[in-house]
Motif scaffolding. Sequence first.
Motif, PDB file in Angstrom:
ATOM      1  N   ASP A  64       1.006 -10.167 -15.375  1.00  0.00           N
ATOM      2  CA  ASP A  64       1.561  -8.830 -15.199  1.00  0.00           C
ATOM      3  C   ASP A  64       1.299  -7.954 -16.420  1.00  0.00           C
ATOM      4  OD1 ASP A  64       2.480  -9.873 -12.826  1.00  0.00           O
ATOM      5  OD2 ASP A  64       4.592  -9.863 -13.402  1.00  0.00           O
ATOM      6  N   ALA A  65       1.325  -8.562 -17.608  1.00  0.00           N
ATOM      7  CA  ALA A  65       1.121  -7.809 -18.846  1.00  0.00           C
ATOM      8  C   ALA A  65      -0.289  -7.220 -18.931  1.00  0.00           C
ATOM      9  CB  ALA A  65       1.384  -8.700 -20.056  1.00  0.00           C
ATOM     10  N   ASP A  66      -1.239  -7.814 -18.209  1.00  0.00           N
ATOM     11  CA  ASP A  66      -2.618  -7.320 -18.217  1.00  0.00           C
ATOM     12  C   ASP A  66      -2.805  -6.096 -17.321  1.00  0.00           C
ATOM     13  OD1 ASP A  66      -3.337  -9.499 -19.824  1.00  0.00           O
ATOM     14  OD2 ASP A  66      -3.823 -10.728 -18.080  1.00  0.00           O
ATOM     15  N   LEU A  67      -1.827  -5.814 -16.473  1.00  0.00           N
ATOM     16  CA  LEU A  67      -1.928  -4.751 -15.474  1.00  0.00           C
ATOM     17  C   LEU A  67      -1.411  -3.433 -16.038  1.00  0.00           C
ATOM     18  CD1 LEU A  67      -2.658  -4.412 -12.444  1.00  0.00           C
ATOM     19  CD2 LEU A  67      -0.278  -4.949 -11.933  1.00  0.00           C
ATOM     20  N   ARG A  68      -2.245  -2.403 -15.998  1.00  0.00           N
ATOM     21  CA  ARG A  68      -1.804  -1.068 -16.438  1.00  0.00           C
ATOM     22  C   ARG A  68      -1.099  -0.373 -15.279  1.00  0.00           C
ATOM     23  NH1 ARG A  68      -7.324   0.624 -17.951  1.00  0.00           N
ATOM     24  NH2 ARG A  68      -7.984  -1.200 -19.091  1.00  0.00           N
ATOM     25  N   PHE A  69      -0.187   0.534 -15.619  1.00  0.00           N
ATOM     26  CA  PHE A  69       0.588   1.207 -14.572  1.00  0.00           C
ATOM     27  C   PHE A  69      -0.314   1.957 -13.599  1.00  0.00           C
ATOM     28  CE2 PHE A  69       3.056   4.576 -12.619  1.00  0.00           C
ATOM     29  CZ  PHE A  69       4.069   3.829 -12.047  1.00  0.00           C
ATOM     30  N   ALA A  70      -1.327   2.643 -14.101  1.00  0.00           N
ATOM     31  CA  ALA A  70      -2.233   3.396 -13.220  1.00  0.00           C
ATOM     32  C   ALA A  70      -2.934   2.457 -12.237  1.00  0.00           C
ATOM     33  CB  ALA A  70      -3.257   4.168 -14.040  1.00  0.00           C
ATOM     34  N   GLU A  71      -3.306   1.270 -12.713  1.00  0.00           N
ATOM     35  CA  GLU A  71      -3.935   0.281 -11.828  1.00  0.00           C
ATOM     36  C   GLU A  71      -2.930  -0.210 -10.788  1.00  0.00           C
ATOM     37  OE1 GLU A  71      -7.093  -1.784 -14.902  1.00  0.00           O
ATOM     38  OE2 GLU A  71      -5.016  -2.472 -14.904  1.00  0.00           O
ATOM     39  N   LEU A  72      -1.716  -0.473 -11.230  1.00  0.00           N
ATOM     40  CA  LEU A  72      -0.658  -0.911 -10.326  1.00  0.00           C
ATOM     41  C   LEU A  72      -0.431   0.112  -9.222  1.00  0.00           C
ATOM     42  CD1 LEU A  72       1.825  -2.645  -9.495  1.00  0.00           C
ATOM     43  CD2 LEU A  72       3.107  -1.420 -11.250  1.00  0.00           C
ATOM     44  N   GLU A  73      -0.326   1.369  -9.612  1.00  0.00           N
ATOM     45  CA  GLU A  73      -0.067   2.438  -8.653  1.00  0.00           C
ATOM     46  C   GLU A  73      -1.214   2.587  -7.652  1.00  0.00           C
ATOM     47  OE1 GLU A  73       2.031   6.714  -8.992  1.00  0.00           O
ATOM     48  OE2 GLU A  73       0.334   6.407 -10.329  1.00  0.00           O
ATOM     49  N   ALA A  74      -2.451   2.620  -8.142  1.00  0.00           N
ATOM     50  CA  ALA A  74      -3.610   2.761  -7.266  1.00  0.00           C
ATOM     51  C   ALA A  74      -3.759   1.543  -6.353  1.00  0.00           C
ATOM     52  CB  ALA A  74      -4.880   2.970  -8.087  1.00  0.00           C
ATOM     53  N   TYR A  75      -3.535   0.369  -6.906  1.00  0.00           N
ATOM     54  CA  TYR A  75      -3.627  -0.866  -6.122  1.00  0.00           C
ATOM     55  C   TYR A  75      -2.604  -0.831  -4.998  1.00  0.00           C
ATOM     56  CZ  TYR A  75      -4.248  -5.909  -5.332  1.00  0.00           C
ATOM     57  OH  TYR A  75      -4.529  -7.143  -4.785  1.00  0.00           O
ATOM     58  N   ALA A  76      -1.364  -0.500  -5.332  1.00  0.00           N
ATOM     59  CA  ALA A  76      -0.297  -0.461  -4.331  1.00  0.00           C
ATOM     60  C   ALA A  76      -0.603   0.551  -3.232  1.00  0.00           C
ATOM     61  CB  ALA A  76       1.039  -0.142  -4.999  1.00  0.00           C
ATOM     62  N   LYS A  77      -1.138   1.696  -3.615  1.00  0.00           N
ATOM     63  CA  LYS A  77      -1.459   2.729  -2.616  1.00  0.00           C
ATOM     64  C   LYS A  77      -2.501   2.253  -1.616  1.00  0.00           C
ATOM     65  CE  LYS A  77      -0.049   6.827  -5.084  1.00  0.00           C
ATOM     66  NZ  LYS A  77      -0.414   8.115  -5.662  1.00  0.00           N
ATOM     67  N   THR A  78      -3.450   1.418  -2.062  1.00  0.00           N
ATOM     68  CA  THR A  78      -4.464   0.931  -1.129  1.00  0.00           C
ATOM     69  C   THR A  78      -3.861   0.008  -0.077  1.00  0.00           C
ATOM     70  OG1 THR A  78      -5.099  -0.988  -2.474  1.00  0.00           O
ATOM     71  CG2 THR A  78      -6.319   1.064  -2.823  1.00  0.00           C
ATOM     72  N   THR A  79      -2.664  -0.533  -0.355  1.00  0.00           N
ATOM     73  CA  THR A  79      -1.990  -1.383   0.628  1.00  0.00           C
ATOM     74  C   THR A  79      -0.905  -0.609   1.369  1.00  0.00           C
ATOM     75  OG1 THR A  79      -0.363  -2.183  -0.977  1.00  0.00           O
ATOM     76  CG2 THR A  79      -2.404  -3.454  -0.767  1.00  0.00           C
ATOM     77  N   GLY A  80      -0.838   0.695   1.133  1.00  0.00           N
ATOM     78  CA  GLY A  80       0.144   1.527   1.827  1.00  0.00           C
ATOM     79  C   GLY A  80       1.528   1.464   1.234  1.00  0.00           C
ATOM     80  N   CYS A  81       1.628   1.050  -0.017  1.00  0.00           N
ATOM     81  CA  CYS A  81       2.935   0.929  -0.673  1.00  0.00           C
ATOM     82  C   CYS A  81       3.052   1.932  -1.817  1.00  0.00           C
ATOM     83  CB  CYS A  81       3.115  -0.478  -1.229  1.00  0.00           C
ATOM     84  SG  CYS A  81       3.113  -1.733   0.052  1.00  0.00           S
ATOM     85  N   ASP A  82       4.276   2.276  -2.149  1.00  0.00           N
ATOM     86  CA  ASP A  82       4.570   3.137  -3.293  1.00  0.00           C
ATOM     87  C   ASP A  82       5.156   2.294  -4.403  1.00  0.00           C
ATOM     88  OD1 ASP A  82       3.819   5.586  -2.055  1.00  0.00           O
ATOM     89  OD2 ASP A  82       5.740   5.660  -1.033  1.00  0.00           O
ATOM     90  N   VAL A  83       5.003   2.766  -5.633  1.00  0.00           N
ATOM     91  CA  VAL A  83       5.581   2.096  -6.791  1.00  0.00           C
ATOM     92  C   VAL A  83       6.751   2.928  -7.278  1.00  0.00           C
ATOM     93  CG1 VAL A  83       5.159   1.342  -9.166  1.00  0.00           C
ATOM     94  CG2 VAL A  83       3.343   1.143  -7.455  1.00  0.00           C
ATOM     95  N   THR A  84       7.873   2.279  -7.453  1.00  0.00           N
ATOM     96  CA  THR A  84       9.070   2.933  -7.973  1.00  0.00           C
ATOM     97  C   THR A  84       9.567   2.152  -9.172  1.00  0.00           C
ATOM     98  OG1 THR A  84       9.708   3.633  -5.745  1.00  0.00           O
ATOM     99  CG2 THR A  84      11.425   3.676  -7.426  1.00  0.00           C
ATOM    100  N   ILE A  85       9.806   2.853 -10.264  1.00  0.00           N
ATOM    101  CA  ILE A  85      10.363   2.200 -11.461  1.00  0.00           C
ATOM    102  C   ILE A  85      11.862   2.409 -11.461  1.00  0.00           C
ATOM    103  CG2 ILE A  85      10.398   2.177 -13.973  1.00  0.00           C
ATOM    104  CD1 ILE A  85       7.524   3.124 -13.935  1.00  0.00           C
ATOM    105  N   LEU A  86      12.569   1.312 -11.600  1.00  0.00           N
ATOM    106  CA  LEU A  86      14.042   1.375 -11.612  1.00  0.00           C
ATOM    107  C   LEU A  86      14.563   1.245 -13.010  1.00  0.00           C
ATOM    108  CD1 LEU A  86      14.734  -0.933  -8.566  1.00  0.00           C
ATOM    109  CD2 LEU A  86      14.623   1.534  -8.606  1.00  0.00           C
TER     110      LEU A  86
END
Length: 86
Positions: A64-86
Amino acid sequence: AAESLKDVLDDAEVSGALQRQMRSRRVVKTLTAMRATKGVSQQDVAAALGVTQSKVSKLENGTDADLRFAELEAYAKTTGCDVTIL
């Protein structure tokens, strides 16, 4: 005599190391599972991120530490999901 797998896993040090490793990969494992469930290929994710399929494979096999937020967000969008930080 060789140790059994059960004996190795019952060892507190080994068990702790395995648990830390699993925790360090929660997000990437979830992303990979979402991608597979939605029928999205690594190539599809790569196109969305503007990287190679090889890079996506490295992300999915990293921590997880290797993953940048922008990559996380773009990756999630390709699967139809949104990223929310709590």
